[in-house]
Design a protein around this motif. Structure first.
Motif, PDB file in Angstrom:
ATOM      1  N   VAL A 143      58.233  65.903  43.270  1.00 29.33           N
ATOM      2  CA  VAL A 143      56.941  66.517  42.962  1.00 29.33           C
ATOM      3  C   VAL A 143      56.104  65.499  42.197  1.00 29.33           C
ATOM      4  O   VAL A 143      56.626  64.600  41.535  1.00 29.33           O
ATOM      5  CB  VAL A 143      57.080  67.819  42.150  1.00 29.33           C
ATOM      6  N   ILE A 144      54.786  65.667  42.309  1.00 29.22           N
ATOM      7  CA  ILE A 144      53.845  64.745  41.672  1.00 29.22           C
ATOM      8  C   ILE A 144      53.008  65.532  40.672  1.00 29.22           C
ATOM      9  O   ILE A 144      52.382  66.527  41.033  1.00 29.22           O
ATOM     10  CB  ILE A 144      52.919  64.085  42.705  1.00 29.22           C
ATOM     11  N   THR A 145      52.992  65.067  39.428  1.00 31.73           N
ATOM     12  CA  THR A 145      52.219  65.757  38.400  1.00 31.73           C
ATOM     13  C   THR A 145      51.337  64.773  37.653  1.00 31.73           C
ATOM     14  O   THR A 145      51.393  63.554  37.883  1.00 31.73           O
ATOM     15  CB  THR A 145      53.143  66.519  37.431  1.00 31.73           C
ATOM     16  N   ARG A 146      50.525  65.294  36.784  1.00 26.69           N
ATOM     17  CA  ARG A 146      49.594  64.478  35.999  1.00 26.69           C
ATOM     18  C   ARG A 146      50.357  63.707  34.924  1.00 26.69           C
ATOM     19  O   ARG A 146      51.382  64.162  34.414  1.00 26.69           O
ATOM     20  CB  ARG A 146      48.566  65.408  35.344  1.00 26.69           C
ATOM     21  N   TYR A 147      49.866  62.526  34.576  1.00 26.24           N
ATOM     22  CA  TYR A 147      50.479  61.767  33.489  1.00 26.24           C
ATOM     23  C   TYR A 147      50.623  62.645  32.246  1.00 26.24           C
ATOM     24  O   TYR A 147      49.693  63.322  31.832  1.00 26.24           O
ATOM     25  CB  TYR A 147      49.633  60.538  33.138  1.00 26.24           C
ATOM     26  N   GLY A 148      51.831  62.634  31.674  1.00 24.40           N
ATOM     27  CA  GLY A 148      52.093  63.402  30.474  1.00 24.40           C
ATOM     28  C   GLY A 148      52.571  64.820  30.719  1.00 24.40           C
ATOM     29  O   GLY A 148      52.886  65.530  29.772  1.00 24.40           O
ATOM     30  N   TYR A 149      52.647  65.223  31.997  1.00 21.12           N
ATOM     31  CA  TYR A 149      53.044  66.594  32.327  1.00 21.12           C
ATOM     32  C   TYR A 149      54.459  66.654  32.908  1.00 21.12           C
ATOM     33  O   TYR A 149      54.849  67.667  33.465  1.00 21.12           O
ATOM     34  CB  TYR A 149      52.057  67.211  33.331  1.00 21.12           C
ATOM     35  N   GLU A 150      55.225  65.584  32.766  1.00 20.09           N
ATOM     36  CA  GLU A 150      56.580  65.561  33.318  1.00 20.09           C
ATOM     37  C   GLU A 150      57.495  66.528  32.569  1.00 20.09           C
ATOM     38  O   GLU A 150      57.227  66.886  31.416  1.00 20.09           O
ATOM     39  CB  GLU A 150      57.160  64.145  33.272  1.00 20.09           C
ATOM     40  N   ARG A 151      58.555  66.955  33.245  1.00 17.54           N
ATOM     41  CA  ARG A 151      59.559  67.840  32.659  1.00 17.54           C
ATOM     42  C   ARG A 151      60.943  67.328  33.036  1.00 17.54           C
ATOM     43  O   ARG A 151      61.116  66.624  34.032  1.00 17.54           O
ATOM     44  CB  ARG A 151      59.383  69.277  33.174  1.00 17.54           C
ATOM     45  N   PRO A 152      61.970  67.696  32.228  1.00 17.35           N
ATOM     46  CA  PRO A 152      63.327  67.264  32.568  1.00 17.35           C
ATOM     47  C   PRO A 152      63.849  68.031  33.779  1.00 17.35           C
ATOM     48  O   PRO A 152      63.800  69.260  33.815  1.00 17.35           O
ATOM     49  CB  PRO A 152      64.120  67.613  31.296  1.00 17.35           C
ATOM     50  N   THR A 153      64.299  67.318  34.789  1.00 20.32           N
ATOM     51  CA  THR A 153      64.891  67.927  35.973  1.00 20.32           C
ATOM     52  C   THR A 153      66.237  67.282  36.243  1.00 20.32           C
ATOM     53  O   THR A 153      66.526  66.185  35.767  1.00 20.32           O
ATOM     54  CB  THR A 153      63.982  67.776  37.201  1.00 20.32           C
ATOM     55  N   GLN A 154      67.055  67.984  37.052  1.00 19.19           N
ATOM     56  CA  GLN A 154      68.424  67.525  37.292  1.00 19.19           C
ATOM     57  C   GLN A 154      68.536  66.650  38.539  1.00 19.19           C
ATOM     58  O   GLN A 154      69.330  65.707  38.566  1.00 19.19           O
ATOM     59  CB  GLN A 154      69.339  68.740  37.442  1.00 19.19           C
ATOM     60  N   GLY A 155      67.766  66.973  39.557  1.00 18.94           N
ATOM     61  CA  GLY A 155      67.842  66.196  40.787  1.00 18.94           C
ATOM     62  C   GLY A 155      66.488  65.882  41.381  1.00 18.94           C
ATOM     63  O   GLY A 155      66.314  64.871  42.062  1.00 18.94           O
ATOM     64  N   ILE A 156      65.511  66.729  41.147  1.00 20.85           N
ATOM     65  CA  ILE A 156      64.174  66.545  41.693  1.00 20.85           C
ATOM     66  C   ILE A 156      63.475  65.406  40.961  1.00 20.85           C
ATOM     67  O   ILE A 156      63.420  65.380  39.733  1.00 20.85           O
ATOM     68  CB  ILE A 156      63.345  67.834  41.564  1.00 20.85           C
ATOM     69  N   GLU A 157      62.946  64.461  41.722  1.00 19.98           N
ATOM     70  CA  GLU A 157      62.217  63.349  41.123  1.00 19.98           C
ATOM     71  C   GLU A 157      60.822  63.815  40.689  1.00 19.98           C
ATOM     72  O   GLU A 157      60.124  64.488  41.438  1.00 19.98           O
ATOM     73  CB  GLU A 157      62.085  62.200  42.116  1.00 19.98           C
ATOM     74  N   ILE A 158      60.431  63.420  39.487  1.00 22.49           N
ATOM     75  CA  ILE A 158      59.101  63.737  38.982  1.00 22.49           C
ATOM     76  C   ILE A 158      58.285  62.445  38.971  1.00 22.49           C
ATOM     77  O   ILE A 158      58.577  61.514  38.220  1.00 22.49           O
ATOM     78  CB  ILE A 158      59.138  64.315  37.561  1.00 22.49           C
ATOM     79  N   ALA A 159      57.276  62.389  39.845  1.00 23.13           N
ATOM     80  CA  ALA A 159      56.358  61.256  39.851  1.00 23.13           C
ATOM     81  C   ALA A 159      55.099  61.640  39.089  1.00 23.13           C
ATOM     82  O   ALA A 159      54.689  62.801  39.109  1.00 23.13           O
ATOM     83  CB  ALA A 159      56.007  60.858  41.282  1.00 23.13           C
ATOM     84  N   GLN A 160      54.488  60.682  38.415  1.00 21.69           N
ATOM     85  CA  GLN A 160      53.271  60.945  37.661  1.00 21.69           C
ATOM     86  C   GLN A 160      52.129  60.094  38.197  1.00 21.69           C
ATOM     87  O   GLN A 160      52.332  58.935  38.591  1.00 21.69           O
ATOM     88  CB  GLN A 160      53.480  60.636  36.181  1.00 21.69           C
ATOM     89  N   ALA A 161      50.932  60.690  38.220  1.00 18.21           N
ATOM     90  CA  ALA A 161      49.775  59.993  38.755  1.00 18.21           C
ATOM     91  C   ALA A 161      48.529  60.470  38.027  1.00 18.21           C
ATOM     92  O   ALA A 161      48.580  61.343  37.150  1.00 18.21           O
ATOM     93  CB  ALA A 161      49.655  60.233  40.257  1.00 18.21           C
ATOM     94  N   SER A 162      47.395  59.921  38.393  1.00 14.96           N
ATOM     95  CA  SER A 162      46.144  60.185  37.690  1.00 14.96           C
ATOM     96  C   SER A 162      45.429  61.417  38.219  1.00 14.96           C
ATOM     97  O   SER A 162      45.469  61.717  39.408  1.00 14.96           O
ATOM     98  CB  SER A 162      45.218  58.969  37.835  1.00 14.96           C
ATOM     99  N   HIS A 163      44.761  62.097  37.292  1.00 12.00           N
ATOM    100  CA  HIS A 163      43.904  63.246  37.616  1.00 12.00           C
ATOM    101  C   HIS A 163      42.768  63.263  36.592  1.00 12.00           C
ATOM    102  O   HIS A 163      42.992  63.025  35.418  1.00 12.00           O
ATOM    103  CB  HIS A 163      44.703  64.555  37.531  1.00 12.00           C
ATOM    104  N   PRO A 164      41.495  63.484  36.977  1.00 12.00           N
ATOM    105  CA  PRO A 164      41.044  63.973  38.290  1.00 12.00           C
ATOM    106  C   PRO A 164      40.753  62.904  39.323  1.00 12.00           C
ATOM    107  O   PRO A 164      40.531  63.224  40.486  1.00 12.00           O
ATOM    108  CB  PRO A 164      39.755  64.713  37.926  1.00 12.00           C
ATOM    109  N   VAL A 165      40.709  61.631  38.909  1.00 13.76           N
ATOM    110  CA  VAL A 165      40.462  60.556  39.875  1.00 13.76           C
ATOM    111  C   VAL A 165      41.802  59.958  40.276  1.00 13.76           C
ATOM    112  O   VAL A 165      42.586  59.549  39.426  1.00 13.76           O
ATOM    113  CB  VAL A 165      39.551  59.476  39.270  1.00 13.76           C
TER     114      VAL A 165
END
Length: 424
Positions: free
Chosen positions: A68-90
């Motif tokens: 899943v892709i979320t906004r920088y600073g919005y990551e959460r601890p997950t066990q297997g799902i990769e958390i990618a971070q990217a820019s918003h709103p641009v």
């Protein structure tokens, strides 16, 4: 008077906290998950709430494969799902890289596989894969122009879809022939699934001509190769496309749910609650002035023995850039309302974005009460000048009116509340 003001602000902030809490993915995701499929299970998603949604999925199923892709600073601890971070709103290159990785992840799935897509507001900028022949810079140019034009979110999303390889049902098409379930947290007026994060797993009815018409109506001039890409290379997926035949979609949290929760809390406390609607759109300063005028008229009719009135509303305000200040639609709504109220006693206003980010600032929104303009005078701040310069966040910083929550890990659009107390 100070104690009354503090109590009113605390009450309004408590309503906002309740509106956010009922949209927490940890409270709403599990009830919509099926029994774990026997075949391969792949979790994908994007948005400001997507990492929290992924965390909730694994709290239910245990470790899962996915991205899943979320906004920088919005990551959460997950066990297997990769958390990618990217820019918003641009969007940025991190979003492009993660999106292409997601497309690769779901390419080649079989009918025995099951995909759960976790989609929330913000996903439109985070899921970024420009159409063939376009670059990220091209998409950023379009996004900046749309934001500056004051275009509502539905218009912005239509244009974005026709510049993308993943929006407008194209992600679902890439998952075909796997079974698919999309869980949506809505941040759009009306809760239309095709508008949430630009509908990556939902069929799209708009055409390339519709997108071009929006650009023309907003007076947005773009290089010819971008316009040509929309006209000739758009690959959005219509609702009747057979690749969507195994795709199910559910809205699990929405603005109406949050408004209802705040209303219930206020009614229990003895307030006369008036719900103005959860899908109100328009220019922030205009809506702020309109609702302030309504509050003044209602207060004029109140008797000292009457219940206090609470006006609640949701939806999404927009801001047309006129100046170079630091602001956002919720803060601009409150500032405009405060100017109209003009120190009127016993009326208090709060407006915040439930994702904790009002505009591009890490500020949820603002509060204004009878003391706000007096405080501004003491620090030599002109509210009218601040409004004209789109500088509402700076204004409220100077009068201690900012509401700062940090990432809320959900996103069900704007929350607005006006408390009207009887005049003594």
């Amino acid at each position: 008077m100070t104690d009354l003001i503090t109590a009113a602000r605390t009450f309004l902030e408590g309503l906002f906290a309740e509106a956010v809490a009922v949209a927490d993915p940890m409270r709403v995701v599990a009830a919509h998950l099926p029994a774990r499929p026997e075949g391969r299970l792949v979790i994908i998603g994007a948005g400001k709430a997507s990492a929290r949604m992924a965390e909730a999925v694994e709290a239910h199923y245990g470790p899962c494969d996915g991205l899943v892709i979320t906004r920088y600073g919005y990551e959460r601890p997950t066990q297997g799902i990769e958390i990618a971070q990217a820019s918003h709103p641009v969007p940025d290159t991190a979003g492009v890289t993660a999106t292409r990785k997601m497309i690769d992840l779901v390419t080649g799935l079989t009918p025995d596989d099951f995909v759960i897509a976790l989609i929330s507001g913000g996903g439109s900028a985070l899921l970024c894969a420009p159409s063939d022949g376009l670059t990220l810079d091209d998409k950023m140019e379009v996004n900046r122009a749309l934001l500056a034009s004051g275009a509502p979110i539905d218009e912005m999303n239509i244009v974005r879809k026709h510049l993308s390889l993943i929006k407008g049902g194209q992600l679902a098409a890439a998952c075909h022939p796997a079974q698919q379930l999309t869980l949506l947290i809505s941040d759009v007026p009306g809760d239309d699934p095709c508008q949430i994060a630009s509908g990556p797993t939902v069929g799209e009815e708009s055409t390339a001509q519709d997108a071009l018409a929006i650009l023309d109506q907003r007076g947005i001039s773009l290089p010819s190769h971008i316009r040509n890409s929309i006209a000739e290379a758009s690959s959005v997926v219509p609702p009747n496309d057979p690749r969507l035949s195994h795709a199910d979609t559910r809205i699990i949290a929405a603005p109406s749910h949050s408004i209802a929760a705040a209303a219930k809390l206020a009614k229990t406390a003895g307030y006369d609650v008036r719900n103005l609607g959860d899908a109100i759109e328009g220019e922030a300063r205009d809506l702020g002035a309109q609702q302030a005028a309504l509050a003044l008229s209602l207060q004029a009719e109140l008797k000292p023995s009457d219940k206090p009135i609470l006006l609640l509303s949701g939806g999404e305000c927009t801001v047309t850039r006129r100046g170079d200040g630091i602001g956002g639609p919720n803060a601009e709504f409150v500032l405009s309302a405060a100017i109209v109220l003009n120190r009127q006693q016993s009326i208090h206003v709060l407006a915040c974005d439930t994702d904790g980010v009002d505009g591009a600032a890490e500020i949820a929104g603002a509060y204004a009460g009878p003391e706000t303009l007096s405080l501004a005078l003491q620090v030599d701040r002109d509210p009218v000048a601040a409004l004209s310069e789109n500088d509402a966040h700076s204004f409220f910083a100077s009068v201690r009116g900012q509401i700062v929550t940090g990432p809320t890990l959900t996103n069900v659009n704007d929350f607005r509340a006006i408390l009207i107390l009887p005049l003594s």
